[in-house]
Design an enzyme around this catalytic site. Structure first.
Site, PDB file in Angstrom:
ATOM      1  N   LYS A  83     -11.043 -26.934 -42.530  1.00  0.00           N
ATOM      2  CA  LYS A  83     -12.546 -27.206 -42.000  1.00  0.00           C
ATOM      3  C   LYS A  83     -13.593 -26.505 -42.306  1.00  0.00           C
ATOM      4  O   LYS A  83     -13.311 -25.487 -42.904  1.00  0.00           O
ATOM      5  CB  LYS A  83     -11.441 -25.913 -41.191  1.00  0.00           C
ATOM      6  CG  LYS A  83     -12.860 -26.234 -39.138  1.00  0.00           C
ATOM      7  CD  LYS A  83     -11.306 -25.108 -38.519  1.00  0.00           C
ATOM      8  CE  LYS A  83     -11.571 -24.933 -37.020  1.00  0.00           C
ATOM      9  NZ  LYS A  83     -10.897 -24.181 -36.552  1.00  0.00           N
TER      10      LYS A  83
HETATM   11  O1  G3P Z   1     -11.009 -23.339 -31.866  1.00  0.00           O
HETATM   12  C1  G3P Z   1     -11.767 -22.201 -31.995  1.00  0.00           C
HETATM   13  C2  G3P Z   1     -11.702 -21.040 -31.346  1.00  0.00           C
HETATM   14  O2  G3P Z   1     -10.751 -20.103 -32.234  1.00  0.00           O
HETATM   15  C3  G3P Z   1     -12.442 -20.713 -30.639  1.00  0.00           C
HETATM   16  O3  G3P Z   1     -11.779 -20.331 -29.483  1.00  0.00           O
HETATM   17  O4  G3P Z   1     -12.415 -18.660 -27.818  1.00  0.00           O
HETATM   18  O5  G3P Z   1     -12.606 -17.357 -30.186  1.00  0.00           O
HETATM   19  O6  G3P Z   1     -14.127 -19.098 -28.838  1.00  0.00           O
HETATM   20  P1  G3P Z   1     -12.777 -18.803 -28.535  1.00  0.00           P
END
Ligand code: G3P
Length: 222
Positions: A83
């Site tokens: 990634k």
């Molecule tokens: O896959 C990306 C994710 O971990 C981000 O999620 O909820 O932190 O925006 P969030």
């Protein structure tokens, strides 16, 4: 639509696997750090359980550093997907790693222009962050729709991996938009099972069955 869990928690991943709907896992430095366990050991255990793509994020931001980390991660297990951030250096690394046969997930994608760049660089996945765009009064699902549309126009093979999905309707909207993959926290996957009418219906079936007091179920099952 493939379902990935966005977590580094092995207990959640095992449970997701037992549900029979898990296709892969995405992690990021915040999620791995939260578990407080050794990095490589965690990744290897996740790969063992999932037996499908597991995104592992680099922490370097320069080209050499990203290439070095990416090549090392890819040797850990055949399921590792490297990634990389969607920056200029990230796109260069994507091109180089892809040419070496390493699968890449381009993360932190917030625009259609970034999505075009990573497709041209040969990314296996692009990760538009739906919830984080919603957080700043923009529309994350609109971005997913745009990327799916553009990739179809040119038959790009990069898969759209809708990320930062915060609730079940994000998953539904990403599916309607045609995202190939949705990655979600375990709690969102759990929420997708629930419907009050399912619970009420089951309750009614059980009561009616009890009332009828039929004695022949065991016999009928033989
Ligand atoms: O896959 C990306 C994710 O971990 C981000 O999620 O909820 O932190 O925006 P969030």
């Amino acid at each position: 639509m493939k379902f990935f869990l966005d977590t580094a928690n092995i207990k959640e991943i095992r449970e997701g696997q037992q549900m029979g709907v898990l296709d892969g896992v995405t992690t990021n430095p915040s999620l791995v750090a939260k578990e407080g366990r050794a990095f490589k050991e965690t990744v290897l255990e996740i790969c063992e359980v999932v037996q499908g793509p597991v995104s592992v994020e680099v922490t370097a931001t320069d080209l050499e550093g990203m290439l070095e980390q990416g090549r090392a991660y890819a040797k850990w297990n055949r399921h590792v997907v490297v990634k990389l951030p969607t920056t200029r250096e990230g796109v260069k690394s994507c091109k180089a790693l892809t040419q070496e046969g390493i699968k890449v997930n381009m993360t932190l994608c917030f625009s259609a222009t970034q999505a075009l760049l990573v497709a041209k660089a040969g990314a296996t996945y692009v990760s538009p962050f739906v919830g984080r765009l919603d957080d700043i009064s923009s529309n994350g699902i609109t971005l997913v729709q745009e990327i799916v549309h553009i990739y179809k126009n040119y038959a790009y093979s990069t898969q759209v991996l809708a990320a930062s999905l915060r609730h079940p309707m994000h998953v539904v909207e990403a599916a309607l938009a045609g995202a190939h993959v949705g990655t979600m926290p375990f709690k969102v996957l759990e929420m997708m099972f629930h419907h009050p009418l399912t619970d009420l219906g089951l309750e009614k079936f059980a009561k009616d069955w009890e009332k009828a007091n039929l004695k022949d179920l065991e016999k009928a099952m033989k």
